[in-house]
Design an enzyme around this catalytic site. Structure first.
Site, PDB file in Angstrom:
ATOM      1  N   HIS A  17      -8.751   6.242   4.461  1.00 36.73           N
ATOM      2  CA  HIS A  17      -8.133   5.606   5.634  1.00 36.73           C
ATOM      3  C   HIS A  17      -8.992   5.856   6.886  1.00 36.73           C
ATOM      4  O   HIS A  17      -9.192   4.964   7.711  1.00 36.73           O
ATOM      5  CB  HIS A  17      -6.749   6.204   5.904  1.00 36.73           C
ATOM      6  N   LYS A  41       9.161   3.026  -0.148  1.00 35.22           N
ATOM      7  CA  LYS A  41       8.577   4.249  -0.680  1.00 35.22           C
ATOM      8  C   LYS A  41       9.460   5.415  -0.262  1.00 35.22           C
ATOM      9  O   LYS A  41      10.252   5.294   0.670  1.00 35.22           O
ATOM     10  CB  LYS A  41       7.157   4.421  -0.133  1.00 35.22           C
ATOM     11  N   ARG A  90     -10.429  -1.800  -1.215  1.00 35.83           N
ATOM     12  CA  ARG A  90     -11.171  -0.775  -1.956  1.00 35.83           C
ATOM     13  C   ARG A  90     -11.859  -1.354  -3.182  1.00 35.83           C
ATOM     14  O   ARG A  90     -12.957  -0.950  -3.550  1.00 35.83           O
ATOM     15  CB  ARG A  90     -10.217   0.344  -2.408  1.00 35.83           C
ATOM     16  N   SER A 128      -3.292   7.844  -1.646  1.00 35.78           N
ATOM     17  CA  SER A 128      -2.494   8.994  -1.210  1.00 35.78           C
ATOM     18  C   SER A 128      -1.757   9.625  -2.389  1.00 35.78           C
ATOM     19  O   SER A 128      -1.649  10.851  -2.477  1.00 35.78           O
ATOM     20  CB  SER A 128      -1.493   8.558  -0.139  1.00 35.78           C
TER      21      SER A 128
HETATM   22  N1  COA Z   1      -8.218   4.940   1.477  1.00 36.78           N
HETATM   23  C1  COA Z   1      -7.358   5.613   0.705  1.00 36.78           C
HETATM   24  N2  COA Z   1      -6.230   5.094   0.232  1.00 36.78           N
HETATM   25  C2  COA Z   1      -5.973   3.817   0.553  1.00 36.78           C
HETATM   26  C3  COA Z   1      -6.832   3.048   1.335  1.00 36.78           C
HETATM   27  C4  COA Z   1      -8.008   3.662   1.792  1.00 36.78           C
HETATM   28  N3  COA Z   1      -8.894   3.006   2.540  1.00 36.78           N
HETATM   29  N4  COA Z   1      -6.302   1.815   1.461  1.00 36.78           N
HETATM   30  C5  COA Z   1      -5.142   1.821   0.784  1.00 36.78           C
HETATM   31  N5  COA Z   1      -4.958   3.025   0.237  1.00 36.78           N
HETATM   32  C6  COA Z   1      -3.850   3.472  -0.620  1.00 36.78           C
HETATM   33  C7  COA Z   1      -2.729   4.076   0.169  1.00 36.78           C
HETATM   34  O1  COA Z   1      -2.940   5.460   0.357  1.00 36.78           O
HETATM   35  C8  COA Z   1      -1.564   3.799  -0.721  1.00 36.78           C
HETATM   36  O2  COA Z   1      -1.534   4.787  -1.710  1.00 36.78           O
HETATM   37  P1  COA Z   1      -0.180   5.195  -2.461  1.00 36.78           P
HETATM   38  O3  COA Z   1       0.508   3.938  -2.869  1.00 36.78           O
HETATM   39  O4  COA Z   1      -0.709   5.973  -3.569  1.00 36.78           O
HETATM   40  O5  COA Z   1       0.600   6.003  -1.476  1.00 36.78           O
HETATM   41  C9  COA Z   1      -1.913   2.506  -1.426  1.00 36.78           C
HETATM   42  O6  COA Z   1      -3.306   2.375  -1.291  1.00 36.78           O
HETATM   43  C10 COA Z   1      -1.267   1.318  -0.841  1.00 36.78           C
HETATM   44  O7  COA Z   1      -1.636   1.277   0.507  1.00 36.78           O
HETATM   45  P2  COA Z   1      -1.223   0.035   1.394  1.00 36.78           P
HETATM   46  O8  COA Z   1      -1.452  -1.215   0.679  1.00 36.78           O
HETATM   47  O9  COA Z   1      -1.833   0.219   2.722  1.00 36.78           O
HETATM   48  O10 COA Z   1       0.296   0.176   1.405  1.00 36.78           O
HETATM   49  P3  COA Z   1       1.133   1.042   2.313  1.00 36.78           P
HETATM   50  O11 COA Z   1       2.355   1.334   1.549  1.00 36.78           O
HETATM   51  O12 COA Z   1       0.410   2.210   2.861  1.00 36.78           O
HETATM   52  O13 COA Z   1       1.446   0.057   3.540  1.00 36.78           O
HETATM   53  C11 COA Z   1       2.391  -1.817   4.660  1.00 36.78           C
HETATM   54  C12 COA Z   1       1.910  -1.250   3.331  1.00 36.78           C
HETATM   55  C13 COA Z   1       3.385  -0.891   5.315  1.00 36.78           C
HETATM   56  C14 COA Z   1       1.212  -2.009   5.580  1.00 36.78           C
HETATM   57  C15 COA Z   1       2.984  -3.191   4.352  1.00 36.78           C
HETATM   58  O14 COA Z   1       3.921  -3.061   3.297  1.00 36.78           O
HETATM   59  C16 COA Z   1       3.689  -3.760   5.560  1.00 36.78           C
HETATM   60  O15 COA Z   1       3.062  -4.315   6.439  1.00 36.78           O
HETATM   61  N6  COA Z   1       5.002  -3.592   5.599  1.00 36.78           N
HETATM   62  C17 COA Z   1       5.842  -4.065   6.679  1.00 36.78           C
HETATM   63  C18 COA Z   1       6.664  -5.289   6.236  1.00 36.78           C
HETATM   64  C19 COA Z   1       5.756  -6.465   6.211  1.00 36.78           C
HETATM   65  O16 COA Z   1       5.294  -6.948   7.222  1.00 36.78           O
HETATM   66  N7  COA Z   1       5.478  -6.926   4.987  1.00 36.78           N
HETATM   67  C20 COA Z   1       4.545  -7.971   4.774  1.00 36.78           C
HETATM   68  C21 COA Z   1       5.262  -9.251   4.529  1.00 36.78           C
HETATM   69  S1  COA Z   1       4.110 -10.349   3.832  1.00 36.78           S
END
Ligand code: COA
Length: 160
Positions: A17, A41, A90, A128
């Protein structure tokens, strides 16, 4: 200068991140790390703990701000005046989900674009939950998170 948000759950923030954030902060005027109170989550760290860790890991970037949000990312972006949503790609396996989310977000607000950054190849397989799992079973995560995150993870998981 353009304002961008970098939304995520950050449970906890990892070097992957931080790699994306550093790249984004060098391109955009201000980047808000938007920590989601993710209803899908069940995070290990509370929202305040996640924010505190990110703040401590990003204090060297004057144009990075940390905030929290609930609801749609596009609505939060609009509220703070951001025109860009940052996401990390990624591996090809991220693409389908990210493509769908980017197009859906654009459908909801056409004035906000999603910009993707690719992390350093050392972090392409990092997440994560992997980091949490390694700590849970006593493995070494030195290459994947800052020292302070490692210490908080050990404290939290080994006290359970
Ligand atoms: N380095 C390390 N890990 C990474 C990463 C990076 N560069 N990029 C992504 N990841 C990992 C995260 O750690 C996470 O790991 P985990 O599932 O093991 O905990 C996984 O990849 C998923 O990450 P991400 O896709 O960023 O999901 P998130 O749960 O962290 O966040 C939101 C998702 C909150 C941004 C998204 O659901 C959102 O915008 N929600 C709000 C509602 C909304 O607007 N929805 C969209 C409607 S289309």
């Amino acid at each position: 200068m353009k304002l961008a948000i970098y939304p995520g759950t950050f449970d906890p923030v990892t070097n992957g991140h931080l790699d994306i954030l550093e790249r984004a902060a060098s391109v955009f005027g201000t980047v808000y790390v938007a920590v989601a109170k993710n209803i899908h989550k069940n995070p290990l760290f509370t929202i305040d703990e996640r924010i505190k860790l990110i703040k401590e890991c990003t204090s060297q970037y004057p144009n990075v701000k940390i905030d929290q949000f609930e609801g749609l990312a596009v609505d939060y972006a609009h509220k703070v005046g951001a025109s860009v949503i940052i996401r990390g790609l990624r591996a090809i396996s991220d693409f389908d989900y990210e493509f769908q989310m980017a197009l859906m977000n654009r459908h909801m607000n056409d004035s906000i674009d999603t910009v993707f950054f690719m992390p350093h190849e050392d972090y392409t397989y990092l997440s994560s939950s992997t980091v949490r799992e390694i700590v849970r079973f006593g493995g070494n995560i030195n290459a994947f998170v800052p020292e302070i995150v490692k210490n908080e993870l050990i404290k939290k998981l080994r006290s359970k």
